[in-house]
Motif scaffolding. Structure first.
Motif, short mmCIF file in Angstrom:
data_model
loop_
_atom_site.label_atom_id
_atom_site.label_comp_id
_atom_site.label_asym_id
_atom_site.label_seq_id
_atom_site.Cartn_x
_atom_site.Cartn_y
_atom_site.Cartn_z
N GLY A 151 0.80 -1.22 0.00
CA GLY A 151 0.00 0.00 0.00
C GLY A 151 0.84 1.26 0.00
N PRO A 152 0.17 2.43 0.01
CA PRO A 152 0.89 3.71 -0.04
C PRO A 152 1.76 3.97 1.18
N VAL A 153 1.39 3.43 2.34
CA VAL A 153 2.22 3.65 3.52
C VAL A 153 3.60 3.03 3.32
N GLU A 154 3.62 1.82 2.76
CA GLU A 154 4.91 1.14 2.52
C GLU A 154 5.74 1.90 1.46
N ILE A 155 5.07 2.39 0.41
CA ILE A 155 5.79 3.16 -0.61
C ILE A 155 6.35 4.45 0.00
N GLY A 156 5.54 5.07 0.86
CA GLY A 156 5.99 6.28 1.53
C GLY A 156 7.20 6.02 2.42
N ILE A 157 7.24 4.85 3.06
CA ILE A 157 8.39 4.50 3.89
C ILE A 157 9.66 4.47 3.05
N VAL A 158 9.58 3.85 1.87
CA VAL A 158 10.75 3.78 0.99
C VAL A 158 11.19 5.19 0.56
N CYS A 159 10.23 6.00 0.14
CA CYS A 159 10.56 7.36 -0.30
C CYS A 159 11.19 8.17 0.83
N ARG A 160 10.67 8.01 2.04
CA ARG A 160 11.19 8.77 3.17
C ARG A 160 12.64 8.37 3.48
N GLU A 161 12.92 7.07 3.41
CA GLU A 161 14.28 6.62 3.69
C GLU A 161 15.25 7.05 2.60
N LEU A 162 14.79 7.06 1.34
CA LEU A 162 15.64 7.56 0.26
C LEU A 162 15.94 9.04 0.47
N GLY A 163 14.93 9.79 0.94
CA GLY A 163 15.14 11.21 1.19
C GLY A 163 16.10 11.47 2.33
N ARG A 164 16.12 10.59 3.32
CA ARG A 164 17.00 10.81 4.49
C ARG A 164 18.48 10.81 4.10
N VAL A 165 18.83 10.09 3.02
CA VAL A 165 20.25 10.02 2.62
C VAL A 165 20.49 10.64 1.24
N LEU A 166 19.45 11.28 0.69
CA LEU A 166 19.55 11.89 -0.65
C LEU A 166 19.92 10.86 -1.70
N ALA A 167 19.38 9.67 -1.60
CA ALA A 167 19.68 8.62 -2.59
C ALA A 167 19.21 9.08 -3.97
N PRO A 168 20.07 9.07 -4.99
CA PRO A 168 19.70 9.59 -6.30
C PRO A 168 18.98 8.59 -7.20
N GLU A 169 18.73 7.39 -6.71
CA GLU A 169 18.07 6.37 -7.54
C GLU A 169 16.67 6.87 -7.95
N PRO A 170 16.24 6.55 -9.19
CA PRO A 170 15.01 7.13 -9.74
C PRO A 170 13.73 6.44 -9.27
N TYR A 171 13.60 6.20 -7.97
CA TYR A 171 12.43 5.50 -7.45
C TYR A 171 11.15 6.31 -7.69
N LEU A 172 11.21 7.59 -7.38
CA LEU A 172 10.02 8.43 -7.50
C LEU A 172 9.59 8.57 -8.96
N SER A 173 10.54 8.85 -9.84
CA SER A 173 10.19 9.13 -11.24
C SER A 173 9.89 7.86 -12.02
N SER A 174 10.62 6.77 -11.73
CA SER A 174 10.45 5.56 -12.54
C SER A 174 9.38 4.63 -11.97
N VAL A 175 9.41 4.37 -10.66
CA VAL A 175 8.48 3.42 -10.05
C VAL A 175 7.13 4.07 -9.76
N VAL A 176 7.17 5.18 -9.00
CA VAL A 176 5.92 5.79 -8.55
C VAL A 176 5.18 6.47 -9.71
N LEU A 177 5.90 7.29 -10.51
CA LEU A 177 5.25 8.09 -11.54
C LEU A 177 5.02 7.29 -12.83
N ALA A 178 6.11 6.90 -13.50
CA ALA A 178 5.95 6.20 -14.77
C ALA A 178 5.32 4.82 -14.57
N GLY A 179 5.79 4.08 -13.55
CA GLY A 179 5.19 2.78 -13.26
C GLY A 179 3.74 2.91 -12.84
N GLY A 180 3.44 3.96 -12.09
CA GLY A 180 2.05 4.19 -11.67
C GLY A 180 1.13 4.41 -12.86
#
Length: 384
Positions: free
Chosen positions: A68-97
């Motif tokens: 669900g969205p809570v689990e996806i939000g957890i991943v996004c939040r952890e990526l933000g904590r370390v500034l991970a540049p992997e394209p999770y938001l643009s590729s998985v959430v947006l284009a995949g969505g």
């Protein structure tokens, strides 16, 4: 609403934190990853796939996990904590969505299965020169055969993408989505460039490029694009929250360790008050983002749009406040790309402009005021 994580969500958070925290424990590791194309660590992307993170939003029938969205939000939040540049938001959430929302069963299984397995990177080619933050295409057109003509710009990771999901004006009006892959993708002119926060984007030009309709041919999918954009806004807010939490922690640790006139900076009351104001901004954002993420789970597009605008407005204002205060309270050392506080602030600014800034969200909320009744404060009968 219960904002606490259950045992599985806590385990997911700890697992993601362990993976990306180790990968980017040192800021220099991120600088090395973003210095060369494609601008992120392909090995880490594969590890994220092996952990099941890339398939979290998608159904098991499509090769995903069905979280669900809570689990996806957890991943996004952890990526933000370390500034991970992997394209999770643009590729998985947006284009995949978008593929998940609009694609046929065969397209979902093929594209989302490859994305979930880390074998493919998707990019949503939507923004056009002179237009932004709309759910509609404007100058890129599709003819009756589906061939695309026009230019997209600001396409996140568009130069690296294996599959482009392209929005275009349909011959009979409305906005459709198209897939550009294989030989057609090789014929497209793609000019990649680094963004100011260390990310990657591209300008892509189509010249009668062959494309395959995503989902039903000639279908106007503007509403679906708008809903996926709203979900992405909320997940971007999760990523921004993670970045703000790191900014706050780094700033308070600096105030407790840096000495001036023989004492640490936290002994100066004015500086402590400013750090307290940062804490307030972060906690207000935390509550708003948690609420918006749970609204996504309810599934009502109108409520999701409202939550996205409210969370986006709060994140925009808080991100600017926290970023500026972090730089100022760190003194002169933060005014350089060699120190992570400045890059965190740059990424917060990039997220702020990704799908709409504070003014955009405020106008969206203002447009909905007509849905509510108006009370005349001078009308005693109405206010009694």
């Amino acid at each position: 609403m219960d904002f606490t994580y259950d045992d599985e969500q806590t385990a997911l958070r700890d697992a993601v934190r362990g993976l990306v925290g180790k990968a980017y424990a040192d800021y220099e590791q991120r600088r090395r990853a973003t210095k060369e194309d494609p601008g992120f660590d392909e090995k880490l992307w594969t590890q994220m796939a092996e952990m099941g993170l890339l398939g979290l939003p998608f159904s098991e029938d499509d090769g995903g996990v069905g979280a669900g969205p809570v689990e996806i939000g957890i991943v996004c939040r952890e990526l933000g904590r370390v500034l991970a540049p992997e394209p999770y938001l643009s590729s998985v959430v947006l284009a995949g969505g978008l593929v998940s929302a609009v694609g046929t069963p065969e397209q979902r299984q093929e594209l989302l299965g490859a994305l979930s397995g880390g074998e493919s990177v998707l990019a949503f080619a939507h923004d056009e020169p002179g237009h932004r933050w709309s759910a509609e295409a404007h100058d890129v057109t599709a003819d009756a055969s589906g061939a695309l003509t026009g230019t997209k710009d600001g396409v996140l990771h568009g130069a690296r993408a294996d599959v482009l999901v392209v929005s275009a004006v349909l011959p009979d009006g409305g906005t459709g989505l198209f897939l550009v892959t294989g030989d057609a993708l090789a014929s497209v002119e793609r000019s990649g460039y680094p963004t100011f926060d260390g990310g990657r984007a591209a300008r892509i030009t189509f010249d009668a490029t062959a494309a395959t309709p995503l989902g039903a041919a000639a279908a106007d999918v503007t509403t679906s694009i708008a809903t996926v954009q709203d979900i992405t806004r909320i997940m971007a807010a999760n990523e921004a929250l993670g970045a703000m939490q790191t900014q706050l922690r780094a700033t308070t640790e600096y105030l407790k360790s840096r000495k001036q006139f023989g004492v640490t900076l936290n002994t100066f009351q004015a500086l402590t008050f400013r750090a307290a104001d940062m804490y307030t901004s972060v906690e207000l954002t935390h509550s708003m983002v948690d609420w918006a993420t749970m609204v996504v789970a309810a599934g009502d597009p109108a409520q999701v749009a409202d939550a996205a605008a409210r969370a986006g407005l709060q994140v925009s204002r808080a991100g600017r406040h926290v970023g500026q205060e972090a730089i100022q309270l760190h003194g002169g050392i933060a005014m350089t790309a060699e120190y992570n506080v400045g890059t965190f602030t740059a990424h917060l600014t990039a997220l702020d402009h990704l799908l709409g800034d504070a003014g955009h969200h405020l106008r969206a909320l203002d447009a909905r005021l007509g849905d509510h009744g108006v009370i005349d404060p001078l009308d005693r009968a109405a206010t009694a």
